[in-house]
Design a protein around this motif. Structure first.
Motif, PDB file in Angstrom:
ATOM      1  N   ASN A  63      20.134  35.039  65.854  1.00 54.59           N
ATOM      2  CA  ASN A  63      18.873  35.262  65.145  1.00 54.59           C
ATOM      3  C   ASN A  63      19.101  36.188  63.946  1.00 54.59           C
ATOM      4  O   ASN A  63      18.638  37.336  63.921  1.00 54.59           O
ATOM      5  CB  ASN A  63      17.826  35.846  66.088  1.00 54.59           C
ATOM      6  CG  ASN A  63      17.298  34.822  67.069  1.00 54.59           C
ATOM      7  OD1 ASN A  63      16.394  34.035  66.746  1.00 54.59           O
ATOM      8  ND2 ASN A  63      17.868  34.801  68.266  1.00 54.59           N
ATOM      9  N   PRO A  64      19.798  35.688  62.917  1.00 58.77           N
ATOM     10  CA  PRO A  64      20.108  36.542  61.764  1.00 58.77           C
ATOM     11  C   PRO A  64      18.886  36.962  60.966  1.00 58.77           C
ATOM     12  O   PRO A  64      18.965  37.927  60.202  1.00 58.77           O
ATOM     13  CB  PRO A  64      21.049  35.678  60.928  1.00 58.77           C
ATOM     14  CG  PRO A  64      20.748  34.262  61.341  1.00 58.77           C
ATOM     15  CD  PRO A  64      20.398  34.337  62.790  1.00 58.77           C
ATOM     16  N   ASP A  65      17.772  36.257  61.133  1.00 60.48           N
ATOM     17  CA  ASP A  65      16.557  36.690  60.455  1.00 60.48           C
ATOM     18  C   ASP A  65      16.011  37.973  61.072  1.00 60.48           C
ATOM     19  O   ASP A  65      15.349  38.769  60.396  1.00 60.48           O
ATOM     20  CB  ASP A  65      15.490  35.584  60.507  1.00 60.48           C
ATOM     21  CG  ASP A  65      15.159  35.156  61.925  1.00 60.48           C
ATOM     22  OD1 ASP A  65      16.078  35.121  62.780  1.00 60.48           O
ATOM     23  OD2 ASP A  65      13.978  34.834  62.197  1.00 60.48           O
ATOM     24  N   LEU A  73      25.891  46.050  56.812  1.00 58.15           N
ATOM     25  CA  LEU A  73      27.189  45.425  57.067  1.00 58.15           C
ATOM     26  C   LEU A  73      27.363  45.076  58.551  1.00 58.15           C
ATOM     27  O   LEU A  73      26.703  45.626  59.421  1.00 58.15           O
ATOM     28  CB  LEU A  73      28.345  46.296  56.588  1.00 58.15           C
ATOM     29  CG  LEU A  73      28.252  46.849  55.165  1.00 58.15           C
ATOM     30  CD1 LEU A  73      29.544  47.563  54.797  1.00 58.15           C
ATOM     31  CD2 LEU A  73      27.939  45.746  54.163  1.00 58.15           C
ATOM     32  N   ALA A  74      28.290  44.159  58.792  1.00 60.93           N
ATOM     33  CA  ALA A  74      28.562  43.700  60.153  1.00 60.93           C
ATOM     34  C   ALA A  74      29.721  44.449  60.782  1.00 60.93           C
ATOM     35  O   ALA A  74      30.015  44.270  61.956  1.00 60.93           O
ATOM     36  CB  ALA A  74      28.870  42.196  60.150  1.00 60.93           C
ATOM     37  N   ILE A  94      31.710  37.906  55.944  1.00 60.89           N
ATOM     38  CA  ILE A  94      31.363  38.461  57.246  1.00 60.89           C
ATOM     39  C   ILE A  94      30.072  39.270  57.183  1.00 60.89           C
ATOM     40  O   ILE A  94      29.379  39.451  58.186  1.00 60.89           O
ATOM     41  CB  ILE A  94      32.524  39.335  57.789  1.00 60.89           C
ATOM     42  CG1 ILE A  94      32.321  39.642  59.275  1.00 60.89           C
ATOM     43  CG2 ILE A  94      32.680  40.602  56.969  1.00 60.89           C
ATOM     44  CD1 ILE A  94      33.488  40.367  59.893  1.00 60.89           C
ATOM     45  N   ASN A  95      29.714  39.748  55.987  1.00 60.21           N
ATOM     46  CA  ASN A  95      28.517  40.569  55.806  1.00 60.21           C
ATOM     47  C   ASN A  95      27.360  39.804  55.177  1.00 60.21           C
ATOM     48  O   ASN A  95      26.397  40.407  54.726  1.00 60.21           O
ATOM     49  CB  ASN A  95      28.848  41.791  54.942  1.00 60.21           C
ATOM     50  CG  ASN A  95      29.847  42.702  55.601  1.00 60.21           C
ATOM     51  OD1 ASN A  95      29.794  42.920  56.801  1.00 60.21           O
ATOM     52  ND2 ASN A  95      30.783  43.226  54.827  1.00 60.21           N
ATOM     53  N   MET A  96      27.427  38.481  55.171  1.00 57.18           N
ATOM     54  CA  MET A  96      26.358  37.675  54.590  1.00 57.18           C
ATOM     55  C   MET A  96      25.396  37.178  55.653  1.00 57.18           C
ATOM     56  O   MET A  96      25.784  36.924  56.791  1.00 57.18           O
ATOM     57  CB  MET A  96      26.937  36.467  53.858  1.00 57.18           C
ATOM     58  CG  MET A  96      27.684  36.792  52.585  1.00 57.18           C
ATOM     59  SD  MET A  96      28.288  35.266  51.785  1.00 57.18           S
ATOM     60  CE  MET A  96      29.126  35.949  50.370  1.00 57.18           C
ATOM     61  N   ASP A  97      24.151  37.021  55.279  1.00 54.14           N
ATOM     62  CA  ASP A  97      23.126  36.364  56.088  1.00 54.14           C
ATOM     63  C   ASP A  97      22.843  34.992  55.493  1.00 54.14           C
ATOM     64  O   ASP A  97      23.194  34.724  54.336  1.00 54.14           O
ATOM     65  CB  ASP A  97      21.830  37.191  56.079  1.00 54.14           C
ATOM     66  CG  ASP A  97      21.971  38.507  56.833  1.00 54.14           C
ATOM     67  OD1 ASP A  97      22.723  38.551  57.819  1.00 54.14           O
ATOM     68  OD2 ASP A  97      21.332  39.503  56.407  1.00 54.14           O
ATOM     69  N   PRO A  98      22.176  34.112  56.265  1.00 55.35           N
ATOM     70  CA  PRO A  98      21.729  32.841  55.669  1.00 55.35           C
ATOM     71  C   PRO A  98      20.743  33.129  54.536  1.00 55.35           C
ATOM     72  O   PRO A  98      20.041  34.139  54.578  1.00 55.35           O
ATOM     73  CB  PRO A  98      21.044  32.136  56.841  1.00 55.35           C
ATOM     74  CG  PRO A  98      21.600  32.774  58.069  1.00 55.35           C
ATOM     75  CD  PRO A  98      21.861  34.201  57.692  1.00 55.35           C
ATOM     76  N   PRO A  99      20.674  32.253  53.540  1.00 53.79           N
ATOM     77  CA  PRO A  99      21.426  30.999  53.423  1.00 53.79           C
ATOM     78  C   PRO A  99      22.806  31.165  52.779  1.00 53.79           C
ATOM     79  O   PRO A  99      23.602  30.247  52.798  1.00 53.79           O
ATOM     80  CB  PRO A  99      20.523  30.151  52.528  1.00 53.79           C
ATOM     81  CG  PRO A  99      19.863  31.151  51.632  1.00 53.79           C
ATOM     82  CD  PRO A  99      19.631  32.379  52.481  1.00 53.79           C
ATOM     83  N   GLY A 361      27.224  31.808  67.331  1.00 50.48           N
ATOM     84  CA  GLY A 361      26.223  31.666  66.282  1.00 50.48           C
ATOM     85  C   GLY A 361      26.855  31.452  64.925  1.00 50.48           C
ATOM     86  O   GLY A 361      28.002  31.007  64.805  1.00 50.48           O
ATOM     87  N   GLN A 362      26.126  31.801  63.871  1.00 52.79           N
ATOM     88  CA  GLN A 362      26.564  31.488  62.504  1.00 52.79           C
ATOM     89  C   GLN A 362      27.870  32.161  62.123  1.00 52.79           C
ATOM     90  O   GLN A 362      28.623  31.649  61.288  1.00 52.79           O
ATOM     91  CB  GLN A 362      25.472  31.878  61.504  1.00 52.79           C
ATOM     92  CG  GLN A 362      25.196  33.377  61.452  1.00 52.79           C
ATOM     93  CD  GLN A 362      24.709  33.845  60.101  1.00 52.79           C
ATOM     94  OE1 GLN A 362      24.699  33.097  59.151  1.00 52.79           O
ATOM     95  NE2 GLN A 362      24.300  35.099  60.022  1.00 52.79           N
ATOM     96  N   HIS A 363      28.197  33.305  62.747  1.00 54.52           N
ATOM     97  CA  HIS A 363      29.415  34.019  62.386  1.00 54.52           C
ATOM     98  C   HIS A 363      30.567  33.732  63.354  1.00 54.52           C
ATOM     99  O   HIS A 363      31.541  34.490  63.375  1.00 54.52           O
ATOM    100  CB  HIS A 363      29.153  35.525  62.311  1.00 54.52           C
ATOM    101  CG  HIS A 363      28.534  35.953  61.014  1.00 54.52           C
ATOM    102  ND1 HIS A 363      29.244  36.005  59.830  1.00 54.52           N
ATOM    103  CD2 HIS A 363      27.259  36.334  60.712  1.00 54.52           C
ATOM    104  CE1 HIS A 363      28.450  36.415  58.858  1.00 54.52           C
ATOM    105  NE2 HIS A 363      27.235  36.612  59.359  1.00 54.52           N
TER     106      HIS A 363
END
Length: 417
Positions: A63-65, A73-74, A94-99, A361-363
């Motif tokens: 749930n990156p939102d 940062l992650a 590695i530190n990006m969120d969608p989109p 998940g996304q990462h």
């Protein structure tokens, strides 16, 4: 004010993880307060929520939102927490969120598919043999520098089309960047920034060489030809991709190889099982990854007030995901989850999809196929040829709250005749 958990374990102090990962502390938190508010010293990021059970870790990761990788940062920031440094670090995938994360991940995904990794296997097998050839007849070696560090460095440099003379320079720069918590290494934030700048310089040199003499199938080729929303990567984006892909690929596999060898030496009967039946090596690799993951934690920032595990997390709170804890959860892996057992896949066929060493998940780690293959190829050479391996003193561990690395580990074994 949020009440702190009565069980406080100083989890962000690098010395907490130095001799071994604190599995007893994680077990207490899983049982008593799996989503727990922990104290953290300002130099380690301050107070945070510790996530120690898999269901909660999965919820945060998927749930990156609600839980951002970008806001703070992650991962621990080696470049400092000033606004300029933070903005630079946010450009790492590695530190990006969608989109943005999804768009940029596509740029390099084809370089790490199972098919692409299989194409590298003959080269990896030849190099693994050459690594062990250099030490097998001696009956002793410094395992980290002479064995476990060699394969990941060779493979990722081959994927980057990096000349052999650059590899050791690059290895030194990566070591500088990951050693910033270790007082013995005495690495300043400025030194870490300089190492990153030198890596950027190598990246630009490789890009220039590639443009002059293009080589398909390399990560450099994928990065230089990748398109995001109709635009190719600019120089800074190219360099940040280069930095995170190489640093991650080198250190994680080196750590997994070193810790895996340590575990096999501590469990000689299981080592003998691999000698007797090499077909078990992929199972052993999966158990090594589960039992002692090469990352201790990643972090997220709550983007809204939210209830998780019965606890009220506030917007802006830091949340840290502890992979060694969720990988030892008895409800998932059985009552013997704290036991190292290379035959675990015989009763848990889906082990590779149950542990969270490569995230979820996304990462989820884009290089998971490559890491697994490198580990299998290396242990296929190590196990039958370095017989009766024994530690010469305790391993010399990295002081870190992020990577449970081994700096050096001297071993002896029966000399190969």
């Amino acid at each position: 004010m949020t009440d702190k958990c009565p069980f406080q374990f100083d989890l962000m102090n690098p010395m907490t993880h130095h001799e071994k990962l604190p599995f007893e502390a994680f077990a207490t938190l899983r049982q008593q307060c799996p989503v727990s508010f922990q104290s953290g010293a300002p130099e380690y990021g301050g107070d945070f929520w510790a996530i120690t059970r898999r269901d909660d870790l999965d919820f945060v990761s998927k749930n990156p939102d609600k839980f951002s990788s970008s806001a703070n940062l992650a991962h621990p920031s080696p470049g400092g927490t000033d606004p300029e440094s933070m903005e630079i670090m946010r450009q790492l995938i590695i530190n990006m969120d969608p989109p943005n994360h999804i768009k940029y991940r596509r740029v390099v995904s084809n370089a790490f598919t199972p098919k692409a990794v299989e194409a590298l296997t003959p080269m990896m097998k030849d190099f693994a043999k050459s690594i062990v050839d250099k030490v097998a007849a001696r009956g002793e070696c410094e395992f980290v520098s002479e064995v476990s560090a060699e394969m990941p460095l060779f493979v990722i440099c081959a994927l980057m089309d990096m000349p052999a003379e650059k590899r050791q320079q690059f290895a030194r720069l990566v070591d500088t960047m990951i050693g910033m918590d270790d007082p013995e290494l005495d690495v300043s934030p400025e030194a870490g920034q300089m190492a990153a700048a030198e890596i950027f310089g190598i990246a630009m040199e490789l890009a220039a060489n590639h443009k002059a003499n293009p080589q398909g199938g390399t990560i450099i080729h994928a990065l230089l030809n990748g398109v995001v929303e109709g635009e190719t990567l600019d120089e800074f984006q190219f360099c940040t991709f280069f930095l995170i892909l190489i640093a991650g690929a080198v250190e994680t596999t080196r750590t997994a190889t070193s810790q895996g060898m340590r575990l096999l030496m501590e469990h000689p009967q299981q080592h003998q099982m691999l000698i007797d039946n090499p077909a078990l090596i992929p199972d052993a690799v999966e158990e090594i990854l589960r039992f002692y993951p090469p990352f201790i934690h990643m972090q997220r920032t709550a983007m809204e007030d939210i209830t998780l595990g019965g606890m009220e997390i506030k917007k802006g709170d830091m949340v840290k995901l502890f992979y060694p804890s969720v990988n030892h959860e008895p409800e998932v892996f059985g009552d013997d989850a704290d036991v190292f057992d290379i035959t675990r896949t015989q009763r848990m066929a889906d082990l590779k999809n149950q542990h969270r060493t490569f995230g979820v998940g996304q990462h989820f780690c884009i290089g998971s196929h490559l890491a697994r293959k490198e580990l299998c190829v290396m242990f296929e050479q190590i196990v039958p040829r370095l017989r009766n391996p024994r530690l010469v003193g305790a391993p010399h561990n990295l002081v870190s709250n992020f990577i449970p690395g081994i700096k050096s580990m001297h071993i002896t074994f029966d000399p190969e005749r």
